[in-house]
Scaffold this motif. Structure first.
Motif, short mmCIF file in Angstrom:
data_model
loop_
_atom_site.label_atom_id
_atom_site.label_comp_id
_atom_site.label_asym_id
_atom_site.label_seq_id
_atom_site.Cartn_x
_atom_site.Cartn_y
_atom_site.Cartn_z
N MET A 1 -6.57 1.72 -13.71
CA MET A 1 -6.15 1.86 -12.19
C MET A 1 -7.45 1.54 -11.20
SD MET A 1 -3.08 3.72 -10.45
CE MET A 1 -3.70 5.28 -11.14
N SER A 2 -7.14 0.71 -10.33
CA SER A 2 -8.16 0.26 -9.34
C SER A 2 -7.61 0.36 -8.04
CB SER A 2 -9.10 -0.94 -9.89
OG SER A 2 -10.01 -1.20 -8.85
N PHE A 3 -8.47 0.85 -7.05
CA PHE A 3 -7.94 0.58 -5.59
C PHE A 3 -8.85 -0.17 -4.76
CE2 PHE A 3 -5.57 4.20 -7.40
CZ PHE A 3 -4.58 4.35 -6.54
N GLY A 4 -7.87 -0.85 -3.58
CA GLY A 4 -8.82 -1.55 -2.75
C GLY A 4 -8.18 -1.47 -1.62
N HIS A 5 -8.78 -1.95 -0.32
CA HIS A 5 -8.23 -1.81 1.11
C HIS A 5 -8.75 -2.66 1.87
CE1 HIS A 5 -11.92 0.67 1.32
NE2 HIS A 5 -11.80 0.27 2.65
N TYR A 6 -8.05 -2.94 3.19
CA TYR A 6 -8.39 -3.84 3.97
C TYR A 6 -7.89 -3.45 5.49
CZ TYR A 6 -8.32 -7.46 7.54
OH TYR A 6 -8.49 -8.20 8.64
N GLN A 7 -9.01 -3.21 6.30
CA GLN A 7 -8.57 -2.87 7.89
C GLN A 7 -8.98 -4.04 8.84
OE1 GLN A 7 -10.39 1.22 7.34
NE2 GLN A 7 -8.38 1.72 8.89
N PRO A 8 -8.21 -4.25 9.81
CA PRO A 8 -8.54 -5.26 10.68
C PRO A 8 -9.85 -4.99 11.52
CG PRO A 8 -6.16 -4.59 11.23
CD PRO A 8 -6.95 -3.41 9.91
N VAL A 9 -10.59 -5.89 11.96
CA VAL A 9 -11.83 -5.85 12.54
C VAL A 9 -11.95 -4.95 13.98
CG1 VAL A 9 -13.90 -6.97 13.95
CG2 VAL A 9 -12.91 -7.95 11.60
N ARG A 10 -10.84 -5.18 14.55
CA ARG A 10 -10.65 -4.56 15.97
C ARG A 10 -10.69 -2.95 15.59
NH1 ARG A 10 -6.34 -4.92 20.81
NH2 ARG A 10 -7.67 -3.45 22.31
N GLY B 1 -2.05 2.75 13.53
CA GLY B 1 -3.13 1.63 13.38
C GLY B 1 -2.53 0.88 12.29
N ASP B 2 -3.24 -0.08 12.05
CA ASP B 2 -2.85 -1.47 11.08
C ASP B 2 -3.64 -1.37 9.90
OD1 ASP B 2 -1.07 -2.11 13.10
OD2 ASP B 2 -2.39 -3.56 13.84
N GLY B 3 -3.27 -1.68 8.82
CA GLY B 3 -4.04 -1.73 7.33
C GLY B 3 -3.22 -2.02 6.23
N ALA B 4 -4.11 -2.27 5.12
CA ALA B 4 -3.36 -2.18 3.82
C ALA B 4 -4.17 -1.72 2.93
CB ALA B 4 -3.36 -3.83 3.78
N GLY B 5 -3.66 -1.07 1.82
CA GLY B 5 -4.17 -0.53 0.64
C GLY B 5 -3.23 -1.20 -0.57
N ALA B 6 -4.14 -1.23 -1.73
CA ALA B 6 -3.69 -2.06 -3.15
C ALA B 6 -4.37 -1.09 -4.27
CB ALA B 6 -4.02 -3.24 -2.99
N ALA B 7 -3.38 -1.15 -5.19
CA ALA B 7 -3.78 -0.46 -6.38
C ALA B 7 -3.41 -1.60 -7.45
CB ALA B 7 -3.16 0.73 -7.10
N GLY C 1 0.50 -1.29 -0.26
CA GLY C 1 1.17 -0.70 0.86
C GLY C 1 0.40 -1.32 1.87
N VAL C 2 1.35 -1.95 3.09
CA VAL C 2 0.75 -2.55 4.07
C VAL C 2 1.73 -2.48 5.13
CG1 VAL C 2 1.80 -4.64 3.27
CG2 VAL C 2 -0.16 -4.68 4.96
N ASP C 3 1.18 -2.31 6.65
CA ASP C 3 1.97 -2.37 7.75
C ASP C 3 1.29 -2.68 8.93
OD1 ASP C 3 4.79 -1.80 7.57
OD2 ASP C 3 4.43 0.11 6.59
N LYS C 4 1.81 -3.22 9.74
CA LYS C 4 1.42 -3.79 11.21
C LYS C 4 2.13 -3.14 12.22
CE LYS C 4 -0.07 -7.90 14.04
NZ LYS C 4 -0.09 -9.29 14.23
N MET C 5 1.97 -1.86 12.40
CA MET C 5 2.67 -1.09 13.32
C MET C 5 2.58 -1.56 14.72
SD MET C 5 4.56 1.03 11.79
CE MET C 5 5.02 2.14 12.95
N SER C 6 1.39 -2.17 15.11
CA SER C 6 1.07 -2.57 16.19
C SER C 6 2.09 -3.46 17.04
CB SER C 6 -0.20 -3.11 16.52
OG SER C 6 -0.36 -4.21 15.75
N ASP C 7 2.73 -4.28 16.30
CA ASP C 7 3.86 -5.17 16.62
C ASP C 7 4.96 -4.48 17.12
OD1 ASP C 7 2.56 -7.50 16.01
OD2 ASP C 7 3.43 -7.92 13.99
N PRO D 1 -3.84 -10.66 16.95
CA PRO D 1 -2.28 -11.26 17.37
C PRO D 1 -1.87 -12.13 16.10
CG PRO D 1 -3.54 -11.28 19.38
CD PRO D 1 -4.47 -10.92 18.05
N GLY D 2 -2.76 -13.02 15.68
CA GLY D 2 -2.22 -13.98 14.58
C GLY D 2 -2.33 -13.47 13.28
N GLU D 3 -2.80 -12.18 13.02
CA GLU D 3 -2.95 -11.40 11.85
C GLU D 3 -1.91 -10.94 11.33
OE1 GLU D 3 -6.90 -9.22 9.62
OE2 GLU D 3 -6.07 -8.54 11.75
N SER D 4 -1.21 -11.44 10.01
CA SER D 4 0.20 -11.05 9.56
C SER D 4 -0.20 -9.85 8.62
CB SER D 4 0.82 -12.16 8.90
OG SER D 4 0.25 -12.61 7.72
N VAL D 5 1.25 -9.31 8.25
CA VAL D 5 1.10 -8.42 7.37
C VAL D 5 0.92 -9.08 5.95
CG1 VAL D 5 3.04 -7.03 5.80
CG2 VAL D 5 3.08 -7.10 8.17
#
Length: 315
Positions: free
Chosen positions: A1-10, A153-159, A133-139, A42-46
């Motif tokens: 198993m391996s994990f990764g993640h992403y967070q927006p720049v702002r 906050g907004d972001g995503a994590g994955a396995a 797992g990903v959500d853009k709660m700011s919308d 604004p244009g960055e999607s789930v």
């Protein structure tokens, strides 16, 4: 198993929000423990965030798109109905003909999705799955309501989950303990815009949710440990849904862990809903704060009111 993640720049600080909301960094920090949060453009999607996190998990595992045969995405904030986010992730990563589906268990979503992937692999229906797992709660936030908008906050994590020989092998996943309290399901709601729906804003009965989380959930988390054959005192890590620091601290104490590393990514990322568990764990692994082979409790809880937990062996 391996994990990764992403967070927006702002990156948005409490001071920046305080100026618009008439509050203060001290008030926000004391209330929920959040100091900063990342907000999507604004244009960055789930789907954009999910793809980035899934790609990160693939790279860290040394795998390619051709190695994957199942994609599961947990989210509650996509506006798209068809195609689902999982299908979009598969297409963008170039994964050929995988099984794909989305699920919505709100902030418990990643633990539900991880269990679904585990079950599929154990049944022989998959060999290698990406779980996001990903959500853009700011919308969906009312940015004039300081009681809610400061939390998220907004972001995503994955396995990347692969076939393994039981929980004793590095990367193993223990049995899931999951359930819900639907009678209290209206304690947290999030509606989509439209003539027959709620406004596109998040709403919660904060005091009721806090009482539920701090009184009902620790025994369930301990049950997840028992199902995996792990004494809570032997846990090397605890990664709960990153709701707020007070709930995290209460759960960690009541679960009975002794020397476990307790994830508190909520302080720098806010509550990222379905992303919060894999995002927090990916960061801990990146910093090598939990040793390989240590048992780690993952425990999600949120709207529904849903919960799900399992012990994994730290990769």
């Amino acid at each position: 198993m391996s994990f990764g993640h992403y967070q927006p720049v702002r990156l948005v600080t409490n001071d920046e929000l305080s100026a618009a909301l008439g509050t203060s960094d001290a008030w926000i920090t004391e209330r929920v423990g959040v100091r900063t949060r990342h907000l999507a453009a604004p244009g960055e999607s789930v789907a954009d965030m999910a793809t980035a996190a899934a790609g990160d998990a693939l790279r860290r595992a040394g795998r390619t798109a051709s190695d994957v045969d199942l994609v599961i995405v947990a989210t509650c904030t996509t506006f798209d109905r068809m195609p689902g986010v999982a299908a979009q992730v598969a297409e963008r990563l170039g994964i050929a003909e995988p099984g794909v589906f989305d699920l919505n268990a709100a902030c418990s979503g990643f633990s539900y999705a991880l269990a679904a992937a585990d079950h599929a692999i154990r049944a022989g229906a998959s060999q290698r799955a990406i779980v996001v797992g990903v959500d853009k709660m700011s919308d969906f936030l009312d940015w004039t309501d300081r009681s809610t908008c400061v939390i998220f906050g907004d972001g995503a994590g994955a396995a990347l989950v692969e076939a393994a020989d039981g929980i004793d092998r590095i990367g193993g996943i223990g049995p899931v303990v999951w359930g819900s309290n639907p009678a209290k399901g209206q304690s947290i709601t999030l509606g989509s815009p439209g003539p027959h729906s709620l406004p596109a804003t998040f709403r919660q009965e904060g005091a009721a949710v806090y009482r539920w989380a701090t009184t009902a959930l620790a025994p369930i988390a301990r049950k997840a440990c028992a199902q995996a054959g792990i004494d809570p005192g032997d846990l090397g890590g605890i990664v709960t849904h990153q709701a707020n620091t007070r709930i995290i601290a209460a759960l960690a104490r009541d679960i009975g862990a002794r020397d476990a590393v307790v994830a508190t990514d909520v302080a720098e990322s806010g509550n990222t809903s379905a992303a919060s568990i894999p995002l927090a764990l990916s960061k801990l692994l990146e910093r090598r704060e939990i040793p390989a082979g240590a048992p780690v409790l993952l425990f999600g809880f949120g709207a529904g009111l849903t919960y799900a937990g399992q012990v994994i062996t730290c990769p």
